[in-house]
Motif scaffolding. Structure first.
Motif, PDB file in Angstrom:
ATOM      1  N   LEU A 125     -66.835  30.843  77.600  1.00  0.00           N
ATOM      2  CA  LEU A 125     -66.130  30.839  78.881  1.00  0.00           C
ATOM      3  C   LEU A 125     -65.859  32.280  79.276  1.00  0.00           C
ATOM      4  O   LEU A 125     -65.267  33.040  78.504  1.00  0.00           O
ATOM      5  N   LEU A 126     -66.305  32.656  80.473  1.00  0.00           N
ATOM      6  CA  LEU A 126     -66.158  34.025  80.967  1.00  0.00           C
ATOM      7  C   LEU A 126     -65.298  34.001  82.221  1.00  0.00           C
ATOM      8  O   LEU A 126     -65.576  33.238  83.152  1.00  0.00           O
ATOM      9  N   ALA A 127     -64.258  34.837  82.267  1.00  0.00           N
ATOM     10  CA  ALA A 127     -63.331  34.861  83.396  1.00  0.00           C
ATOM     11  C   ALA A 127     -63.386  36.209  84.099  1.00  0.00           C
ATOM     12  O   ALA A 127     -63.387  37.260  83.449  1.00  0.00           O
ATOM     13  N   VAL A 128     -63.415  36.174  85.433  1.00  0.00           N
ATOM     14  CA  VAL A 128     -63.509  37.385  86.250  1.00  0.00           C
ATOM     15  C   VAL A 128     -62.456  37.308  87.342  1.00  0.00           C
ATOM     16  O   VAL A 128     -62.347  36.292  88.039  1.00  0.00           O
ATOM     17  N   ASP A 129     -61.692  38.378  87.522  1.00  0.00           N
ATOM     18  CA  ASP A 129     -60.653  38.412  88.548  1.00  0.00           C
ATOM     19  C   ASP A 129     -61.082  39.292  89.715  1.00  0.00           C
ATOM     20  O   ASP A 129     -61.786  40.289  89.526  1.00  0.00           O
ATOM     21  N   ASP A 130     -60.653  38.918  90.924  1.00  0.00           N
ATOM     22  CA  ASP A 130     -60.895  39.722  92.133  1.00  0.00           C
ATOM     23  C   ASP A 130     -62.352  40.159  92.241  1.00  0.00           C
ATOM     24  O   ASP A 130     -62.656  41.348  92.402  1.00  0.00           O
ATOM     25  N   LEU A 131     -63.241  39.190  92.188  1.00  0.00           N
ATOM     26  CA  LEU A 131     -64.670  39.523  92.187  1.00  0.00           C
ATOM     27  C   LEU A 131     -65.085  40.252  93.451  1.00  0.00           C
ATOM     28  O   LEU A 131     -65.891  41.186  93.399  1.00  0.00           O
TER      29      LEU A 131
ATOM     30  N   THR B 122     -57.770  30.474  80.130  1.00  0.00           N
ATOM     31  CA  THR B 122     -58.439  31.184  79.035  1.00  0.00           C
ATOM     32  C   THR B 122     -57.506  31.408  77.844  1.00  0.00           C
ATOM     33  O   THR B 122     -57.839  32.178  76.943  1.00  0.00           O
ATOM     34  N   GLY B 123     -56.349  30.759  77.839  1.00  0.00           N
ATOM     35  CA  GLY B 123     -55.445  30.839  76.695  1.00  0.00           C
ATOM     36  C   GLY B 123     -54.604  32.089  76.637  1.00  0.00           C
ATOM     37  O   GLY B 123     -53.996  32.384  75.606  1.00  0.00           O
ATOM     38  N   ARG B 124     -54.530  32.847  77.744  1.00  0.00           N
ATOM     39  CA  ARG B 124     -53.734  34.076  77.747  1.00  0.00           C
ATOM     40  C   ARG B 124     -52.333  33.885  78.303  1.00  0.00           C
ATOM     41  O   ARG B 124     -51.485  34.763  78.143  1.00  0.00           O
TER      42      ARG B 124
ATOM     43  N   MET C 215     -54.108  27.548  72.056  1.00  0.00           N
ATOM     44  CA  MET C 215     -54.349  28.751  72.840  1.00  0.00           C
ATOM     45  C   MET C 215     -55.189  29.773  72.069  1.00  0.00           C
ATOM     46  O   MET C 215     -56.084  30.411  72.640  1.00  0.00           O
ATOM     47  N   ALA C 216     -54.912  29.950  70.789  1.00  0.00           N
ATOM     48  CA  ALA C 216     -55.679  30.915  69.994  1.00  0.00           C
ATOM     49  C   ALA C 216     -57.147  30.513  69.904  1.00  0.00           C
ATOM     50  O   ALA C 216     -58.042  31.361  69.978  1.00  0.00           O
TER      51      ALA C 216
ATOM     52  N   VAL D  93     -58.819  28.792  72.111  1.00  0.00           N
ATOM     53  CA  VAL D  93     -59.425  29.026  73.425  1.00  0.00           C
ATOM     54  C   VAL D  93     -59.716  30.503  73.617  1.00  0.00           C
ATOM     55  O   VAL D  93     -60.764  30.882  74.165  1.00  0.00           O
ATOM     56  N   ARG D  94     -58.822  31.360  73.146  1.00  0.00           N
ATOM     57  CA  ARG D  94     -59.077  32.804  73.267  1.00  0.00           C
ATOM     58  C   ARG D  94     -60.308  33.226  72.472  1.00  0.00           C
ATOM     59  O   ARG D  94     -61.019  34.145  72.875  1.00  0.00           O
ATOM     60  N   ARG D  95     -60.554  32.552  71.359  1.00  0.00           N
ATOM     61  CA  ARG D  95     -61.721  32.926  70.542  1.00  0.00           C
ATOM     62  C   ARG D  95     -63.040  32.584  71.218  1.00  0.00           C
ATOM     63  O   ARG D  95     -64.042  33.256  70.948  1.00  0.00           O
ATOM     64  N   ILE D  96     -63.064  31.566  72.050  1.00  0.00           N
ATOM     65  CA  ILE D  96     -64.327  31.178  72.685  1.00  0.00           C
ATOM     66  C   ILE D  96     -64.429  31.675  74.126  1.00  0.00           C
ATOM     67  O   ILE D  96     -65.422  31.404  74.807  1.00  0.00           O
ATOM     68  N   SER D  97     -63.424  32.402  74.600  1.00  0.00           N
ATOM     69  CA  SER D  97     -63.444  32.904  75.975  1.00  0.00           C
ATOM     70  C   SER D  97     -63.362  34.420  75.974  1.00  0.00           C
ATOM     71  O   SER D  97     -62.978  35.044  74.979  1.00  0.00           O
ATOM     72  N   ALA D  98     -63.722  35.020  77.091  1.00  0.00           N
ATOM     73  CA  ALA D  98     -63.653  36.472  77.237  1.00  0.00           C
ATOM     74  C   ALA D  98     -63.295  36.797  78.673  1.00  0.00           C
ATOM     75  O   ALA D  98     -63.646  36.058  79.604  1.00  0.00           O
ATOM     76  N   LEU D  99     -62.599  37.910  78.843  1.00  0.00           N
ATOM     77  CA  LEU D  99     -62.214  38.365  80.172  1.00  0.00           C
ATOM     78  C   LEU D  99     -63.170  39.443  80.640  1.00  0.00           C
ATOM     79  O   LEU D  99     -63.406  40.431  79.936  1.00  0.00           O
TER      80      LEU D  99
END
Length: 333
Positions: free
Chosen positions: A181-187, A55-57, A76-77, A79-85
């Motif tokens: 793009l949506l990212a989820v940790d430890d679902l 996700t570019g982080r 990376m920047a 990618v960060r604009r089109i993705s979210a955590l």
């Protein structure tokens, strides 16, 4: 294929190395826009760092990836604009001192201030408020969270939410910017079996709307694209060739895809080496104050960088401490 609502995710030889060794390495992935991708593996196996890198982080150290036609690590920047955590502990935790309504309003305000067009700030206050309320309502509907059903309605404190309610609220805040793009940790952390099924059904519904979803978990359900991480020191899973991830079908149709490199053998004289690779030698032939059983000046044998062609699944030589150090060194966005 890319789409206006989702971002295709491709990676080839993707890897990240921290001060203590490789966090992950040799990741190959090819997923279409709108895919539901599970990063499955035990805690400490580099799952979160891979999530943040895609996700570019976090900046990778080898290979490349393309997220919605934006190439990493150069873009990376973008990618960060089109993705979210979504929920990623330690990176974008919800503010426990706020109420649900305040958390949503804050998310809408930050999204308009930093992600929206500049001319949006010049619109009349009433128009801006109506636009924010509409986006909040749409996000809540997408994640299935009705603040009116909470104990104190929208004034319910974030700290009083159940785990699944907290996940839904985090996803709603992430969706305020309409990410591709949506990212989820430890679902599946602290969720019962029934709650896990609800959480995966929620992510599947978001993917069906076109948003590409990355989710870290301990065990993925059927019918998702799976990348499996293996902790250092675990035996290799046999029977699956090292290949790009593909959509998983029935559980009995074949083993999961595993990525990574063979773990370095543990040294009986180095307690730290039992959980990860030996540290690199300094230029003067000395190590970082640890004994690895080799005379001074002799560098430890390193593994070959070329990918294996044997039909066996590799393990990773990543280090749980390396993941933490890599996150501290590369910074967060």
């Amino acid at each position: 294929m890319d789409s206006p609502h989702g971002a295709a995710v491709k990676a080839e030889g993707f890897g990240l190395k921290g001060p203590r060794g490789w966090v992950f390495r040799g990741v190959d992935l090819d997923a279409a826009a709108g895919a539901l991708i599970a990063l499955e593996g035990p805690s400490g196996s580099g799952r979160t760092c891979l999530l943040l890198a895609l996700t570019g982080r976090m900046k990778p150290t080898e290979g490349h990836a393309e997220i919605g036609r934006h190439r990493l690590p150069k873009k990376m920047a973008a990618v960060r604009r089109i993705s979210a955590l979504g929920p990623v502990p330690g990176v974008n935790d919800l503010d426990q001192a706020l109420t649900v309504a305040e958390q949503l309003r804050e998310g809408a305000l930050l999204q308009r201030r930093y992600d929206g067009p500049v001319r949006a700030l010049l619109r009349p206050r009433g128009e801006r408020r109506a636009s924010a309320e509409a986006r909040i309502a749409a996000a809540l509907a997408a994640v299935g969270l009705d603040p009116a059903t909470l104990p104190k309605g929208p004034r319910t404190s974030v700290r009083d939410l159940e785990r699944l309610e907290s996940v839904r609220l985090s996803l709603a805040v992430a969706l305020l910017g309409n990410p591709r793009l949506l990212a989820v940790d430890d679902l599946d952390l602290k969720l019962s079996g029934a709650e896990r099924a609800e959480a995966w059904a929620l992510l599947r519904s978001l993917a069906d709307r076109g948003t590409t979803v990355l989710a870290v978990c301990s065990e993925a359900p059927e019918g998702v694209t799976v990348l499996r991480t293996v902790a250092a020191g675990e035996p290799a899973t046999t029977g699956a060739p090292a290949a790009p991830a593909r959509p998983a079908v029935a559980r009995d149709a074949g083993p999961k895809i595993t990525w990574g490199r063979p773990a370095a053998p543990a040294s009986p004289t180095d307690a730290d080496a039992a959980t990860g690779p030996a540290p690199d030698n300094d230029t003067d032939g000395k190590t970082d104050g640890k004994t690895d059983g080799k005379p001074d000046g002799e560098k430890p044998t390193t593994e070959p960088t070329a990918k294996t062609t044997e039909p066996t699944t590799n393990t990773t030589d990543e280090d749980p401490k390396g993941a933490d150090d890599a996150l501290a060194e590369t910074g967060r966005a």
